[in-house]
Design a protein around this motif. Structure first.
Motif, short mmCIF file in Angstrom:
data_model
loop_
_atom_site.label_atom_id
_atom_site.label_comp_id
_atom_site.label_asym_id
_atom_site.label_seq_id
_atom_site.Cartn_x
_atom_site.Cartn_y
_atom_site.Cartn_z
N ASP A 73 0.87 -1.18 0.00
CA ASP A 73 0.00 0.00 0.00
C ASP A 73 0.91 1.22 0.00
O ASP A 73 1.42 1.60 1.05
N GLY A 74 1.13 1.78 -1.19
CA GLY A 74 2.07 2.90 -1.28
C GLY A 74 3.46 2.46 -0.89
O GLY A 74 3.97 1.45 -1.36
N GLU A 75 4.04 3.21 0.05
CA GLU A 75 5.42 2.91 0.50
C GLU A 75 5.48 1.73 1.47
O GLU A 75 6.54 1.19 1.72
N VAL A 128 -3.50 -3.62 9.75
CA VAL A 128 -2.34 -3.05 10.47
C VAL A 128 -1.34 -2.50 9.46
O VAL A 128 -0.87 -3.24 8.57
N ARG A 129 -1.03 -1.22 9.57
CA ARG A 129 -0.09 -0.60 8.62
C ARG A 129 1.35 -0.82 9.11
O ARG A 129 1.65 -0.61 10.29
N VAL A 130 2.18 -1.26 8.16
CA VAL A 130 3.57 -1.58 8.49
C VAL A 130 4.47 -0.90 7.47
O VAL A 130 4.24 -1.03 6.25
#
Ligand SMILES: Cc1cc2nc3c(=O)[nH]c(=O)nc-3n(C[C@H](O)[C@H](O)[C@H](O)COP(=O)(O)OP(=O)(O)OC[C@H]3O[C@@H](n4cnc5c(N)ncnc54)[C@H](O)[C@@H]3O)c2cc1C
Length: 381
Positions: free
Chosen positions: A126-128, A198-200
């Motif tokens: 997701d993007g970077e 959860v964004r990592v």
């Protein structure tokens, strides 16, 4: 006294009276955490066999701390960071050693335990960064952990071992939910962990994309070596509890030979673990650790059963509420027997250990199954 022993003795003297966290931090900075690590990473760049000299001096001074203060961090994550981590990620080694950061191992799932390469928790770019969704289970110490090392699926179209990637998960991040599981002793040592969106960040990826299986293999081999290969004092641990129980229950001469047999088996295993520790290759533990893990699990269950039988009807009395309230009843034969049931499951079951020994130590033919290049998405579940 050799040079290394003198160096450790000087360290002990210089840090006398320091509080525990400060002393452990100083031990890391002095290169005495893991002497085989490079300088700056808790070591002195020596052979792994030299750690025994360090531990002997620390032990004599009453300063040797158990790895169990941070079992997953010290036993599994640190070796994985040394092999697969970036220099920035290796900065996490110090708080692992001091136990300032407790870690957990986010591998097992409701649908993947022995066949861990079949896991379903997804990480999607997701993007970077990445977004992680899925459920883990049996996660020891997740309730206390600051970080977890998660194995995720990043390419469902690839063969199951090839589509995995490892990430460091901040256990305080939004979307991480931990629910305790109570085991048969009454304790709640492990948990379910839900990962919802959860964004990592990408710099929390450990190893390359699609190279998670290599990270997992390092961690699992280290786990087995630590479980099977930890070396205590002669006659200590479960066998000490059995001897004490035999004395306390009237020293039955009819069961003396059995006790001696168990004591000898415990000592043989201790010496085998000591030899394994000394001869282990620089590159870390191999499949041989599975043999020690298998033997230890079975022996500890035999010892626990022996002690329980000595108690007779008193062995039926157990206060699970006290364990709930106060934690593990170490030294209680009933608690030890209940707890020992986990040993042939945790860290890989005994059946799986036998398969590893058969295939990777003895060179027997592989277990039958689907071809290893079958895409994960096409494996029936
Ligand atoms: C106390 C404890 C702590 C744990 N802590 C953690 C943790 O911190 N993190 C984590 O990720 N996991 C943890 N686990 C999970 C543990 O790794 C798994 O329970 C274990 O790998 C077995 O997986 P499973 O429970 O899914 O059983 P399954 O894999 O479903 O196995 C069920 C039975 O089938 C047998 N079996 C399965 N496959 C084969 C085969 N190919 N050949 C022969 N027999 C087979 C097994 O031996 C077992 O008897 C913990 C477990 C316990 C008990």
């Amino acid at each position: 006294m050799t040079g290394l022993r003198q160096y450790v003795a000087d360290f002990v003297r210089d840090t006398e009276g320091a509080d525990r966290a400060t002393a452990l931090g100083a031990q890391f900075d002095a290169g005495l955490a893991w002497v085989h690590h490079p300088e700056g990473a808790g070591g002195l760049g020596l052979g792994p066999d030299r750690q025994a000299e360090v531990d002997a001096v620390l032990s004599a001074a009453g300063r040797l701390e158990s790895w169990e203060r941070n079992p997953m961090g010290i036993g599994m994550v640190a070796p994985a960071l040394m092999v697969h981590g970036t220099p920035a990620q290796r900065a996490l080694l110090r708080p692992i050693f001091t136990a300032e950061h407790i870690w957990c191992q986010l591998f097992s799932e409701p649908g993947a335990g022995s066949d861990i390469a079949g896991l379903a928790t997804r990480a999607v770019r997701d993007g970077e960064g990445w977004v992680v969704d899925g459920q883990k289970t049996w996660t020891s110490l997740a309730h206390a952990a600051r970080f977890g090392l998660a194995l995720t699926r990043t390419d469902p179209g690839a063969p199951k071992h090839a589509g995995l990637t490892a990430f460091l998960i901040d256990m305080h991040a939004p979307g991480v939910r931990v629910r305790p599981l109570r085991d048969l002793t009454g304790g709640a040592h492990f948990n379910e962990v839900f990962l919802d969106g959860v964004r990592v960040a990408d710099d929390a990826r450990i190893g390359g994309v699609g190279e998670g299986w290599a990270v997992a293999t390092t961690m699992l081999a280290s786990e087995r070596a630590v479980i099977g290969g930890s070396v205590g004092e002669r006659g200590s641990g479960a066998i000490a509890m059995a001897v004490e129980t035999w004395r306390r229950t009237g020293s039955d001469p009819g069961r003396r030979a059995e006790l001696i047999r168990l004591w000898v088996d415990a000592e043989v295993l201790r010496l085998a673990a000591l030899r394994d520790q000394r001869t282990r290759a620089e590159g870390g533990p191999g499949p041989g650790g599975s043999g020690l893990k298998l033997r230890r699990a079975l022996l500890e269950q035999r010892i626990a059963r022996f002690a329980l039988e000595l108690l007779g009807p008193a062995g039926l009395v157990y206060d699970a509420d006290a364990v709930r309230a106060n934690g593990p009843a170490e030294g209680d034969p009933v608690w030890t027997w209940l707890q020992s049931q986990a040993y042939t499951i945790a860290g890989g079951t005994s059946d799986v250990m036998r398969t590893i020994i058969g295939e990777r130590v003895l060179g027997l033919p592989r277990e039958p199954g689907l071809p290893r290049d079958t895409p994960w998405s096409q494996i029936p579940r």
